[in-house]
Write a protein that holds these residues in place. Structure first.
Motif, PDB file in Angstrom:
ATOM      1  N   VAL A 126      68.156  85.717   9.581  1.00  0.00           N
ATOM      2  CA  VAL A 126      67.937  84.509   8.781  1.00  0.00           C
ATOM      3  C   VAL A 126      66.436  84.309   8.669  1.00  0.00           C
ATOM      4  CG1 VAL A 126      68.284  82.005   8.702  1.00  0.00           C
ATOM      5  CG2 VAL A 126      70.076  83.476   9.631  1.00  0.00           C
ATOM      6  N   ASN A 127      65.942  84.170   7.437  1.00  0.00           N
ATOM      7  CA  ASN A 127      64.486  84.026   7.221  1.00  0.00           C
ATOM      8  C   ASN A 127      64.158  82.720   6.516  1.00  0.00           C
ATOM      9  OD1 ASN A 127      63.789  86.397   8.386  1.00  0.00           O
ATOM     10  ND2 ASN A 127      63.218  87.453   6.490  1.00  0.00           N
ATOM     11  N   HIS A 128      63.469  81.867   7.226  1.00  0.00           N
ATOM     12  CA  HIS A 128      62.920  80.622   6.637  1.00  0.00           C
ATOM     13  C   HIS A 128      63.972  79.835   5.850  1.00  0.00           C
ATOM     14  CE1 HIS A 128      59.095  82.118   7.921  1.00  0.00           C
ATOM     15  NE2 HIS A 128      59.288  83.248   7.220  1.00  0.00           N
ATOM     16  N   LEU A 129      65.060  79.571   6.478  1.00  0.00           N
ATOM     17  CA  LEU A 129      66.188  78.907   5.792  1.00  0.00           C
ATOM     18  C   LEU A 129      65.981  77.392   5.748  1.00  0.00           C
ATOM     19  CD1 LEU A 129      68.781  80.281   4.640  1.00  0.00           C
ATOM     20  CD2 LEU A 129      69.981  79.329   6.598  1.00  0.00           C
ATOM     21  N   TRP A 130      66.133  76.840   4.536  1.00  0.00           N
ATOM     22  CA  TRP A 130      66.020  75.385   4.337  1.00  0.00           C
ATOM     23  C   TRP A 130      67.286  74.879   3.661  1.00  0.00           C
ATOM     24  CZ3 TRP A 130      62.164  71.695   5.224  1.00  0.00           C
ATOM     25  CH2 TRP A 130      60.958  72.185   5.761  1.00  0.00           C
ATOM     26  N   LYS A 131      67.710  73.723   4.124  1.00  0.00           N
ATOM     27  CA  LYS A 131      68.825  73.067   3.427  1.00  0.00           C
ATOM     28  C   LYS A 131      68.657  71.552   3.519  1.00  0.00           C
ATOM     29  CE  LYS A 131      72.617  72.462   1.254  1.00  0.00           C
ATOM     30  NZ  LYS A 131      72.653  72.785  -0.176  1.00  0.00           N
ATOM     31  N   GLU A 132      68.820  70.901   2.373  1.00  0.00           N
ATOM     32  CA  GLU A 132      68.717  69.435   2.356  1.00  0.00           C
ATOM     33  C   GLU A 132      69.997  68.862   1.773  1.00  0.00           C
ATOM     34  OE1 GLU A 132      65.337  68.221   0.094  1.00  0.00           O
ATOM     35  OE2 GLU A 132      63.887  69.154   1.458  1.00  0.00           O
ATOM     36  N   PHE A 133      70.378  67.703   2.267  1.00  0.00           N
ATOM     37  CA  PHE A 133      71.468  66.934   1.655  1.00  0.00           C
ATOM     38  C   PHE A 133      70.900  65.575   1.257  1.00  0.00           C
ATOM     39  CE2 PHE A 133      74.326  69.710   4.288  1.00  0.00           C
ATOM     40  CZ  PHE A 133      74.960  70.321   3.220  1.00  0.00           C
ATOM     41  N   ASN A 134      70.984  65.234  -0.016  1.00  0.00           N
ATOM     42  CA  ASN A 134      70.418  63.968  -0.507  1.00  0.00           C
ATOM     43  C   ASN A 134      68.960  63.790  -0.052  1.00  0.00           C
ATOM     44  OD1 ASN A 134      72.913  63.319  -1.646  1.00  0.00           O
ATOM     45  ND2 ASN A 134      73.625  62.477   0.312  1.00  0.00           N
ATOM     46  N   ARG A 135      68.192  64.832  -0.228  1.00  0.00           N
ATOM     47  CA  ARG A 135      66.758  64.859   0.101  1.00  0.00           C
ATOM     48  C   ARG A 135      66.480  64.724   1.587  1.00  0.00           C
ATOM     49  NH1 ARG A 135      63.557  61.630  -4.664  1.00  0.00           N
ATOM     50  NH2 ARG A 135      64.275  62.925  -6.382  1.00  0.00           N
ATOM     51  N   LYS A 136      67.549  64.769   2.377  1.00  0.00           N
ATOM     52  CA  LYS A 136      67.341  64.694   3.829  1.00  0.00           C
ATOM     53  C   LYS A 136      67.480  66.114   4.385  1.00  0.00           C
ATOM     54  CE  LYS A 136      69.138  62.636   8.002  1.00  0.00           C
ATOM     55  NZ  LYS A 136      70.333  62.164   8.642  1.00  0.00           N
ATOM     56  N   PRO A 137      66.406  66.666   4.956  1.00  0.00           N
ATOM     57  CA  PRO A 137      66.499  68.045   5.446  1.00  0.00           C
ATOM     58  C   PRO A 137      67.470  68.165   6.625  1.00  0.00           C
ATOM     59  CG  PRO A 137      64.352  67.102   5.960  1.00  0.00           C
ATOM     60  CD  PRO A 137      65.072  66.084   5.139  1.00  0.00           C
ATOM     61  N   VAL A 138      68.324  69.128   6.547  1.00  0.00           N
ATOM     62  CA  VAL A 138      69.303  69.369   7.613  1.00  0.00           C
ATOM     63  C   VAL A 138      68.951  70.659   8.354  1.00  0.00           C
ATOM     64  CG1 VAL A 138      71.760  69.667   8.125  1.00  0.00           C
ATOM     65  CG2 VAL A 138      71.070  68.241   6.215  1.00  0.00           C
ATOM     66  N   LEU A 139      68.436  71.614   7.621  1.00  0.00           N
ATOM     67  CA  LEU A 139      67.913  72.840   8.241  1.00  0.00           C
ATOM     68  C   LEU A 139      66.458  72.993   7.795  1.00  0.00           C
ATOM     69  CD1 LEU A 139      70.834  75.395   7.668  1.00  0.00           C
ATOM     70  CD2 LEU A 139      70.326  74.094   9.744  1.00  0.00           C
ATOM     71  N   ASN A 151      76.325  85.829  19.999  1.00  0.00           N
ATOM     72  CA  ASN A 151      75.161  84.987  19.703  1.00  0.00           C
ATOM     73  C   ASN A 151      75.614  83.532  19.629  1.00  0.00           C
ATOM     74  OD1 ASN A 151      73.040  87.219  18.779  1.00  0.00           O
ATOM     75  ND2 ASN A 151      75.022  87.734  17.884  1.00  0.00           N
ATOM     76  N   LEU A 152      75.087  82.714  20.479  1.00  0.00           N
ATOM     77  CA  LEU A 152      75.506  81.301  20.506  1.00  0.00           C
ATOM     78  C   LEU A 152      74.471  80.425  19.808  1.00  0.00           C
ATOM     79  CD1 LEU A 152      77.559  82.424  22.511  1.00  0.00           C
ATOM     80  CD2 LEU A 152      77.201  80.385  23.913  1.00  0.00           C
ATOM     81  N   VAL A 153      74.952  79.542  18.983  1.00  0.00           N
ATOM     82  CA  VAL A 153      74.082  78.517  18.400  1.00  0.00           C
ATOM     83  C   VAL A 153      74.501  77.211  19.049  1.00  0.00           C
ATOM     84  CG1 VAL A 153      73.331  77.354  16.304  1.00  0.00           C
ATOM     85  CG2 VAL A 153      73.912  79.774  16.229  1.00  0.00           C
ATOM     86  N   ILE A 154      73.579  76.591  19.754  1.00  0.00           N
ATOM     87  CA  ILE A 154      73.937  75.359  20.451  1.00  0.00           C
ATOM     88  C   ILE A 154      73.073  74.205  19.951  1.00  0.00           C
ATOM     89  CG2 ILE A 154      74.742  76.568  22.518  1.00  0.00           C
ATOM     90  CD1 ILE A 154      72.074  75.778  23.876  1.00  0.00           C
ATOM     91  N   GLY A 155      73.525  73.043  20.228  1.00  0.00           N
ATOM     92  CA  GLY A 155      72.790  71.855  19.807  1.00  0.00           C
ATOM     93  C   GLY A 155      73.724  70.659  19.816  1.00  0.00           C
ATOM     94  N   GLN A 156      73.109  69.489  19.764  1.00  0.00           N
ATOM     95  CA  GLN A 156      73.919  68.267  19.782  1.00  0.00           C
ATOM     96  C   GLN A 156      74.666  68.124  18.453  1.00  0.00           C
ATOM     97  OE1 GLN A 156      70.838  65.442  20.487  1.00  0.00           O
ATOM     98  NE2 GLN A 156      71.010  65.583  22.719  1.00  0.00           N
ATOM     99  N   SER A 157      75.600  67.205  18.436  1.00  0.00           N
ATOM    100  CA  SER A 157      76.291  66.915  17.177  1.00  0.00           C
ATOM    101  C   SER A 157      75.271  66.432  16.154  1.00  0.00           C
ATOM    102  CB  SER A 157      77.349  65.834  17.383  1.00  0.00           C
ATOM    103  OG  SER A 157      78.315  66.300  18.283  1.00  0.00           O
ATOM    104  N   GLY A 158      75.346  66.937  14.951  1.00  0.00           N
ATOM    105  CA  GLY A 158      74.421  66.519  13.890  1.00  0.00           C
ATOM    106  C   GLY A 158      73.115  67.281  13.907  1.00  0.00           C
ATOM    107  N   SER A 159      73.008  68.296  14.778  1.00  0.00           N
ATOM    108  CA  SER A 159      71.748  69.043  14.850  1.00  0.00           C
ATOM    109  C   SER A 159      71.583  70.001  13.673  1.00  0.00           C
ATOM    110  CB  SER A 159      71.696  69.821  16.165  1.00  0.00           C
ATOM    111  OG  SER A 159      72.796  70.706  16.243  1.00  0.00           O
TER     112      SER A 159
END
Lengths: 250, 416
Positions: A4-17, A30-38
């Motif tokens: 994954v290279n420099h991945l960006w994602k926004e929802f309603n102008r709010k960046p999520v990634l 490969n584990l991806v961990i994080g809190q809910s909503g991360s």
């Protein structure tokens, strides 16, 4: 391998990634961990093409998924196994029919070949004589095994698991985690697991990525995670009294 | 191709499972279609049955037979100028002889007059039985079958012998359990020997023999003046094979005008009636009744269709997660579309089939209770199933389309 290279994602102008760059290694869990909503679920959806990233690239063994058209993506989709939250089995179909579903959708195998494949997958997840049972007749752990059998039925090169052990008791959850890990190594699959279960991390986390508020904050192994100096990661890992008791310094 | 067939089968299986899993909802959804199909096919079955019997009855009048009468048939679709017809003379027995003598197109002709009288056999009597006097050759111009015995001979007819042929029901009522042939009944105070019994003809267009006693006209004319208007005398003529009715009518018109010495400017004072007049009249009548059936049942079916559309939308909403998983596991849009369309059509056909079963039960009950030959025809069964399938297809399309276009992200979000 998935990169994954420099991945960006926004929802309603709010960046999520936010500018995620990461590699998921072949033959490893490969584990991806994080809190809910991360943002870890959005990341997984971007990986499988269910959500389109705004910027950045995803490479499946050097094939640029982001630049692919519908047909090429469908070809890649045949290489993806998916394990959903819960078991997400079709309640009206038997165990056998559930596992046959992706085979019917993606392959032109003969009936005999498909039956063989179903039996092989069920054997691999240690389920016997359940072909004709309905999901309602199975325990939570068995359902999850069926879901794994369904996910590996099409011989995927990549396996995506979203909270694979949610809703399971700890011993069963560990069994499922181990099963995923074994299958990954045995079939040399690139497996990506979304979880916030620390037991899973400690059990099968060959490679761990910690995402916090849409950003990649830390990567490492399950052995390194306990000794990280990353404040947010430690806050996540040592959230329970039990963990703090095990490592009083944190 | 094989893959597509497999996917269609797979989709159909999902649909069948869904119908089985929601039995109560399925039954309630089916009701609208059931009632609609029941209404439409009931009306059509009744109309078809009546139409069949009426047409058979009309056919028994003879397709290449023309009726020379005072009153014209018709008036189905316009003015009936009865005031012009009321003063016409009725056909006479003597005119029959003249027609036979002068015509070259007429193969056979018969004169008929009718009245009603009490008919008695020992202690059994039937009051107001229909009595019809017919000339020789009646059996040449009127289609009928004999149940028992024979029709009277030309000699018996010409001699005015006291012989009779009875309708099936009249014979049954007079001679319960006995063989009527050779028995003597009393009518007009005279003994008459029964020589034959007509086969049962059923509900007819006012011309069934079932309750009738047929006598030689020369015998009947001893008791009534068959030339009087009140005995409704008329002449039936049949053309030679291969001669169209129109040609015969042209000729008879000339012959009748000649017999009655009508001046060239005068209108005909007789009517030449054909069964096609009745057929055409009934065509319109049955078309109107059929249209009424469509309107009555159509509204029910429309409501049923909305019911199916509604329940399919609910079904799509309920199965959003399943659709998501299916798509994630490789199902294409057409697979999901087919699955929901199949379910809608299946539901609709099930409802329609129940409606057809009810119609079948109804027709069987009516037939056995009232002895009327009602039946659910294969064409009506096919029509019912086709209408059901089309309604299912139309009402299920939008929900199925919605399902097929569901965003798998939204769908999977609702998972587990």
């Amino acid at each position: 391998m998935i990169r994954v290279n420099h991945l960006w994602k926004e929802f309603n102008r709010k960046p999520v990634l936010k500018d995620i760059s990461l590699a998921f290694e072949k033959g490893k869990t490969n584990l991806v961990i994080g809190q809910s909503g991360s943002g870890k679920t959005v990341l997984m959806k971007c990986l499988v093409g269910l959500v389109e990233a705004d910027r950045g690239n995803i490479y499946y063994d050097d094939r640029d998924f982001s630049a692919m058209g519908f047909k090429e993506r469908r070809a890649i989709r045949k290489e993806l196994g998916m394990l959903f939250q819960g078991a997400a089995l079709f309640d009206s179909l038997t165990v056998e029919e559930n596992i046959l579903f992706p085979l019917n959708m993606f392959t032109t195998m003969t009936k005999g070949e498909k039956q063989k494949r179903v039996s092989f997958c069920l054997d691999r997840v240690d389920l016997h004589n359940v072909h004709h049972l309905l999901p309602a007749e199975l325990s939570g752990g068995m359902k999850k095994r069926v879901a794994i059998a369904r996910a590996i039925a099409i011989k995927p090169k990549y396996l995506f698991c979203d909270e694979p052990n949610s809703g399971l008791d700890p011993p069963t959850a560990i069994l499922i985690d181990k099963l995923i890990s074994e299958i990954t190594a045995e079939f040399n699959i690139t497996t990506v697991v979304n979880t916030h279960d620390l037991n899973s991390v400690m059990e099968i986390g060959d490679c761990v990525a910690f995402i916090y508020k849409g950003e990649l904050w830390w990567t490492g192994t399950r052995h390194e995670i306990l000794h990280s100096s990353n404040k947010e990661l430690n806050h996540f890992v040592y959230a329970t009294e039990l963990m703090r008791t095990l490592n009083p310094g944190k | 191709m094989i893959l597509i067939i497999k996917l269609i089968k797979e989709g159909a299986m999902f649909a069948v499972n869904s119908v089985i899993a929601n039995k109560l909802r399925t039954v309630l959804t089916l009701l609208g279609i059931t009632i609609g199909i029941f209404a439409i096919i009931s009306v059509f079955s009744v109309v078809d049955s009546i139409e069949r019997q009426v047409r058979a009855s009309i056919a028994s009048l003879g397709e290449n037979v023309v009726y020379i009468q005072k009153w014209p048939w018709g008036g189905f679709d316009g003015e009936y100028r009865w005031w012009d017809y009321v003063s016409r003379p009725v056909p006479q027995l003597s005119e029959l002889d003249e027609i036979m003598r002068r015509s070259v197109t007429v193969e056979a002709a018969a004169f008929l007059a009718s009245t009603s009288r009490r008919v008695e056999y020992l202690n059994t009597s039937i009051s107001n039985a229909s009595i019809v006097g017919v000339s020789a050759d009646y059996d040449q111009v009127r289609n009928f079958e004999m149940e028992d015995g024979r029709f009277f001979s030309a000699l018996e007819s010409a001699a005015g012998r006291n012989v009779a042929v009875l309708g099936y029901d009249l014979a049954e009522n007079l001679f319960t359990g006995l063989d009527p042939i050779g028995r003597t009944v009393k009518v007009f105070g005279h003994n008459v020997v029964v020589v034959g019994v007509f086969e049962k003809e059923g509900m007819g267009f006012g011309n069934s023999h079932d309750d009738t006693m047929v006598l030689p006209i020369n015998f009947l004319s001893q008791f009534i003046n068959v030339s009087q208007d009140r005995f409704s005398p008329f002449i039936m003529v049949r053309a030679y094979p291969g001669i169209p009715n129109a040609e015969m009518i042209d000729e008879i018109t000339g012959v009748m005008r000649s017999i009655r010495r009508l001046p060239p400017v005068a209108d005909n004072n007789f009517s030449l009636n054909e069964t096609s007049i009745l057929s055409e009249g009934f065509d319109n009548l049955f078309a109107i009744i059929g249209m009424a059936g469509w309107i009555i049942g159509g509204f029910s079916i429309l409501v049923g269709g909305f019911g199916i559309a509604n329940i399919m939308f609910v079904s799509v909403r309920e199965r959003t997660s399943i659709i998501g998983i299916q798509k994630a596991l490789g199902a294409k849009n057409y697979f999901v579309l087919w699955q929901f369309l199949f379910e809608a059509v299946l539901l609709s056909i099930m409802g329609g089939s129940v409606g057809l079963l009810l119609v079948y039960a109804g027709t069987a009950a009516v037939t056995s209770i009232f002895e009327i030959d009602f039946m659910l025809s294969a064409s009506n069964i096919l029509l019912g199933i086709n209408v059901s399938a089309i309604i299912g297809l139309v009402s299920g399309f939008v929900p199925a389309w919605t399902a097929s276009r569901l965003d798998p992200v939204e769908a999977i979000r609702s998972t587990g």
